[in-house]
Write a protein that holds these residues in place. Structure first.
Motif, mmCIF file in Angstrom:
data_model
loop_
_atom_site.group_PDB
_atom_site.id
_atom_site.type_symbol
_atom_site.label_atom_id
_atom_site.label_comp_id
_atom_site.label_asym_id
_atom_site.label_seq_id
_atom_site.Cartn_x
_atom_site.Cartn_y
_atom_site.Cartn_z
ATOM 1 N N PRO A 1 -3.874 3.540 -1.057
ATOM 2 C CA PRO A 1 -5.016 3.483 -0.137
ATOM 3 C C PRO A 1 -4.642 4.024 1.237
ATOM 4 C CG PRO A 1 -4.045 1.309 -0.404
ATOM 5 C CD PRO A 1 -3.348 2.200 -1.392
ATOM 6 N N LYS A 2 -5.615 4.569 1.924
ATOM 7 C CA LYS A 2 -5.387 5.047 3.286
ATOM 8 C C LYS A 2 -5.528 3.898 4.273
ATOM 9 C CE LYS A 2 -7.039 9.722 2.301
ATOM 10 N NZ LYS A 2 -8.010 10.789 2.638
ATOM 11 N N MET A 3 -5.042 4.121 5.473
ATOM 12 C CA MET A 3 -5.164 3.114 6.519
ATOM 13 C C MET A 3 -5.359 3.801 7.871
ATOM 14 S SD MET A 3 -1.326 1.726 7.355
ATOM 15 C CE MET A 3 -1.967 0.777 8.731
ATOM 16 N N VAL A 4 -5.930 3.076 8.799
ATOM 17 C CA VAL A 4 -6.098 3.583 10.158
ATOM 18 C C VAL A 4 -5.031 2.948 11.045
ATOM 19 C CG1 VAL A 4 -7.613 3.706 12.163
ATOM 20 C CG2 VAL A 4 -8.576 3.951 9.864
ATOM 21 N N ASN A 5 -4.287 3.781 11.742
ATOM 22 C CA ASN A 5 -3.242 3.297 12.649
ATOM 23 C C ASN A 5 -3.901 2.905 13.976
ATOM 24 O OD1 ASN A 5 -1.000 2.878 14.299
ATOM 25 N ND2 ASN A 5 0.168 4.530 13.365
ATOM 26 N N VAL A 6 -4.308 1.652 14.065
ATOM 27 C CA VAL A 6 -5.075 1.191 15.230
ATOM 28 C C VAL A 6 -4.238 1.153 16.494
ATOM 29 C CG1 VAL A 6 -6.685 -0.142 13.819
ATOM 30 C CG2 VAL A 6 -4.597 -1.235 14.669
ATOM 31 N N ASP B 1 -2.143 8.293 4.950
ATOM 32 C CA ASP B 1 -2.356 8.079 3.513
ATOM 33 C C ASP B 1 -1.277 7.251 2.827
ATOM 34 O OD1 ASP B 1 -0.231 9.834 3.506
ATOM 35 O OD2 ASP B 1 -1.316 11.476 2.529
ATOM 36 N N ASN B 2 -0.362 6.675 3.603
ATOM 37 C CA ASN B 2 0.705 5.839 3.039
ATOM 38 C C ASN B 2 1.623 6.610 2.093
ATOM 39 O OD1 ASN B 2 0.728 3.043 4.014
ATOM 40 N ND2 ASN B 2 -1.368 2.931 3.217
ATOM 41 N N SER B 3 1.678 7.939 2.246
ATOM 42 C CA SER B 3 2.548 8.725 1.362
ATOM 43 C C SER B 3 4.025 8.511 1.659
ATOM 44 C CB SER B 3 2.194 10.218 1.448
ATOM 45 O OG SER B 3 2.279 10.687 2.780
ATOM 46 N N PHE B 4 4.336 8.044 2.876
ATOM 47 C CA PHE B 4 5.713 7.677 3.212
ATOM 48 C C PHE B 4 5.788 6.161 3.220
ATOM 49 C CE2 PHE B 4 9.387 6.728 5.834
ATOM 50 C CZ PHE B 4 10.298 7.719 5.484
ATOM 51 N N GLY B 5 6.458 5.604 2.222
ATOM 52 C CA GLY B 5 6.524 4.153 2.079
ATOM 53 C C GLY B 5 7.932 3.649 1.869
ATOM 54 N N THR B 6 8.041 2.476 1.274
ATOM 55 C CA THR B 6 9.329 1.793 1.134
ATOM 56 C C THR B 6 10.376 2.646 0.430
ATOM 57 O OG1 THR B 6 8.309 -0.401 1.169
ATOM 58 C CG2 THR B 6 10.473 -0.216 0.127
ATOM 59 N N HIS B 7 10.031 3.235 -0.706
ATOM 60 C CA HIS B 7 11.000 4.055 -1.444
ATOM 61 C C HIS B 7 11.450 5.237 -0.602
ATOM 62 C CE1 HIS B 7 10.624 2.434 -5.691
ATOM 63 N NE2 HIS B 7 9.651 1.798 -5.055
ATOM 64 N N ASP B 8 10.510 5.894 0.057
ATOM 65 C CA ASP B 8 10.835 7.077 0.857
ATOM 66 C C ASP B 8 11.785 6.730 1.990
ATOM 67 O OD1 ASP B 8 8.585 9.062 -0.249
ATOM 68 O OD2 ASP B 8 7.697 7.089 0.085
ATOM 69 N N PHE B 9 11.507 5.606 2.663
ATOM 70 C CA PHE B 9 12.351 5.221 3.784
ATOM 71 C C PHE B 9 13.744 4.807 3.330
ATOM 72 C CE2 PHE B 9 14.069 1.736 6.417
ATOM 73 C CZ PHE B 9 14.366 2.477 7.545
ATOM 74 N N LEU B 10 13.818 3.973 2.306
ATOM 75 C CA LEU B 10 15.122 3.478 1.868
ATOM 76 C C LEU B 10 15.962 4.591 1.247
ATOM 77 C CD1 LEU B 10 14.125 -0.035 0.459
ATOM 78 C CD2 LEU B 10 15.035 0.549 2.707
ATOM 79 N N ASP B 11 15.321 5.524 0.568
ATOM 80 C CA ASP B 11 16.055 6.676 0.040
ATOM 81 C C ASP B 11 16.573 7.558 1.176
ATOM 82 O OD1 ASP B 11 15.547 5.753 -2.495
ATOM 83 O OD2 ASP B 11 13.966 7.209 -2.948
ATOM 84 N N LEU B 12 15.772 7.700 2.243
ATOM 85 C CA LEU B 12 16.229 8.450 3.427
ATOM 86 C C LEU B 12 17.477 7.809 4.008
ATOM 87 C CD1 LEU B 12 16.033 10.337 5.933
ATOM 88 C CD2 LEU B 12 14.382 8.710 6.881
ATOM 89 N N ASP C 1 0.827 -1.214 0.000
ATOM 90 C CA ASP C 1 0.000 0.000 0.000
ATOM 91 C C ASP C 1 0.859 1.261 0.000
ATOM 92 O OD1 ASP C 1 -2.237 -1.590 0.053
ATOM 93 O OD2 ASP C 1 -2.617 -1.320 2.206
ATOM 94 N N GLY C 2 2.167 1.114 0.223
ATOM 95 C CA GLY C 2 3.052 2.269 0.321
ATOM 96 C C GLY C 2 3.990 2.421 -0.860
ATOM 97 N N ILE C 3 3.656 1.833 -2.013
ATOM 98 C CA ILE C 3 4.469 1.990 -3.221
ATOM 99 C C ILE C 3 3.574 2.480 -4.363
ATOM 100 C CG2 ILE C 3 6.160 0.240 -2.545
ATOM 101 C CD1 ILE C 3 4.737 -1.723 -4.435
ATOM 102 N N GLY C 4 4.194 2.905 -5.440
ATOM 103 C CA GLY C 4 3.434 3.395 -6.585
ATOM 104 C C GLY C 4 3.056 4.862 -6.433
ATOM 105 N N PRO C 5 2.312 5.409 -7.393
ATOM 106 C CA PRO C 5 1.912 6.820 -7.335
ATOM 107 C C PRO C 5 1.223 7.147 -6.013
ATOM 108 C CG PRO C 5 1.358 5.866 -9.463
ATOM 109 C CD PRO C 5 1.798 4.736 -8.598
ATOM 110 N N LYS C 6 1.666 8.199 -5.355
ATOM 111 C CA LYS C 6 1.148 8.521 -4.027
ATOM 112 C C LYS C 6 -0.353 8.808 -4.045
ATOM 113 C CE LYS C 6 5.607 10.286 -2.370
ATOM 114 N NZ LYS C 6 5.980 9.479 -1.215
#
Length: 514
Positions: A110-115, A123-134, A101-106
């Protein structure tokens, strides 16, 4: 006249004996065990304002300078800290996270609820690519925590392929379509998190079998031989460690985790982060010192099954945990950071260093705006905490050789209880220089320290100190440098003997050269 002279003599004697005496011996020529740089790792969970607002402010943000949505001031601070590895996305969040849910066009994610943390929608705008690039930007190795609690074997297997396979696999081709041609070659992987609790409420026997299943389908690639970390015990749950060491084939497991927080108790009211009293301070120091006991206990069990120490102990969650700041979301775990936290950091890192033969990794919880953070942010403002300064002072030990140490320290006493007041660790770097770190947790007393340097001759010395007028002192956005590192010139070196006085609740790091 005689009474006056007698009074003066008594006063002088009292002054001489007020400073508690700590004696340390360092065998500088016997340094053999390497202190892994990964002991100085950090932890970033999707929790409160750690990711959103702390690390990531969005690519369209024009108010806060950023690179691909990640704050530039945070990037620079973490570079200077020399973060060796960064654990993500949790924590409890990891076993609810669906990485696809955290890859592809932002815009399409899909959104998610942090239970787990506040019930907020993200909104999953920070995902695998964002973290690994950081991680690439700050020079840290990524440590990915896999979803074992609610995910599937295929989910985790696909994630490994997505980030590590060079090409030809469906997941590698998907990565390329999403803008990353070359793999990141992630080596550090957690197979679940807190499987005994939020990771599935499993028994140790059940988790051992689950671990074996998941680990079987986590494939190495040419440039990424996986380092798999089993979800380990909390505090003194030695039965958990024994079950894992007994039931999981050692060739399938490179490390076992351990979690321990310095906390007054697991109630809603965990005590204030700033306006604490000495009773609360002493209890937190007591909890921090327990890390040594827990490491020894778990190491003894690991030695039973692994006498050659091929399996590492990774303390991938540690730090102080208090009540949240008044007026903030209870699920966001936002707390201030005082000189008390500097004491936790200095003491704990000394413990890790001195157990470097088994402890080869650790992750402070957490990196920004959550629990014992090294960084706090508020919109465009950012500050470095006392814990940040200790971690930076101590990074001289990263990958250096541990110098064997013996220490005799007086106690810090409170209401009939006592704790060792001064802790220390030392290492020798590639240039042959000696680095000595000292932490005095005593609430009110300075300590005189004598260090005998055996085995080699040293002649030059410099030092840094983190100290402050009050134990409750902390940095604020209005006074971001109230607690800061200063040069320390109070140590004297003569004929192989170092002498200094370390103030109450202070941290000192000395650099000694030949």
């Amino acid at each position: 006249m005689k009474k006056t002279i007698l009074s003066l003599l008594i006063a002088c004697c009292t002054l001489v004996t007020t400073l508690a005496q700590t004696k340390i011996t360092l065998n500088t020529d016997l340094a053999k065990t390497q202190i892994s740089k990964h002991i100085y790792g950090h932890f970033a969970e999707h929790l409160g304002r750690c990711i959103y607002g702390g690390i990531y402010v969005g690519e369209g943000n024009t108010k806060i300078p950023n690179t691909a949505g990640v704050r530039n001031d945070v990037i620079q601070a973490l570079k200077e800290l020399k973060v060796p590895n960064l654990r993500w996305p949790g924590g409890c969040f990891a076993d609810a996270y669906q990485w696809k849910d955290g890859i592809g066009p932002k815009a399409n994610r899909p959104k998610m609820v942090n239970v787990w943390w506040g019930g907020v929608t993200e909104d999953n705008s920070f995902g695998t690519h964002d973290f690994l690039d950081l991680c690439e930007r700050i020079g840290a190795e990524p440590y990915l925590a896999g979803n074992v609690g609610s995910g599937t074997v295929k989910d985790l297997s696909d994630w490994v392929s997505y980030v590590n396979h060079p090409g030809g696999s469906p997941m590698a081709e998907a990565r390329k379509q999403n803008g990353r041609a070359t793999p990141w070659n992630v080596k550090l992987w957690g197979v679940g998190n807190e499987a005994w609790g939020c990771g599935g409420n499993m028994t140790a026997e059940y988790y051992s079998n689950i671990y074996r299943q998941y680990a079987t389908f986590m494939s190495d690639s040419k440039d990424a031989v996986l380092y798999k970390i089993a979800s380990g015990a909390s505090d003194g749950d030695y039965a958990w460690t024994e079950t894992l060491m007994k039931n999981i084939p050692h060739k399938m497991m490179q490390a076992v985790a351990l979690h321990h927080y310095s906390v007054l108790g697991w109630t809603v009211d965990k005590g204030p982060s700033v306006d604490f009293n000495e009773a609360q301070y002493f209890k937190i120091m007591e909890e921090a010192w327990q890390m040594d006991e827990f490491i020894k206990g778990h190491s003894t069990i690991m030695d039973k099954y692994d006498p050659q120490k091929k399996i590492d102990l990774i303390v991938d969650e540690w730090g102080g945990w208090y009540s949240v700041e008044p007026g903030t979301n209870p699920g966001f775990l936002y707390q201030q950071n005082t000189m008390r936290d500097a004491m936790i950091a200095g003491l704990t890192l000394n413990i890790f260093n001195n157990h470097a033969d088994r402890v080869r990794g650790a992750n402070l919880a957490q990196i920004v705006n959550v629990l014992q953070s090294v960084i706090l942010t508020n919109e465009e403002k950012m500050l470095l905490t006392p814990t940040y300064h200790v971690m930076k002072m101590y990074n001289v030990h990263q990958d250096a050789l541990l110098v064997p140490i013996s220490i005799e320290s007086p106690s810090y006493n409170f209401q009939g209880k006592e704790l060792t007041a001064v802790s220390a660790s030392a290492s020798k770097d590639a240039s042959g220089a000696l680095n000595i770190s000292l932490t005095n947790i005593d609430y009110s007393k300075p300590h005189e320290v004598t260090i005998n340097l055996r085995g080699e001759d040293f002649s030059k010395m410099s030092g840094k100190i983190l100290s402050s007028a009050k134990i409750n002192d902390h940095n604020t956005f209005e006074q971001p440098n109230k607690v800061s590192v200063k040069d320390f010139s109070g140590a004297k070196l003569e004929k192989g003997v170092l002498k200094l006085t370390i103030p109450a609740y202070s941290v000192i790091v000395l650099n000694v050269k030949k």
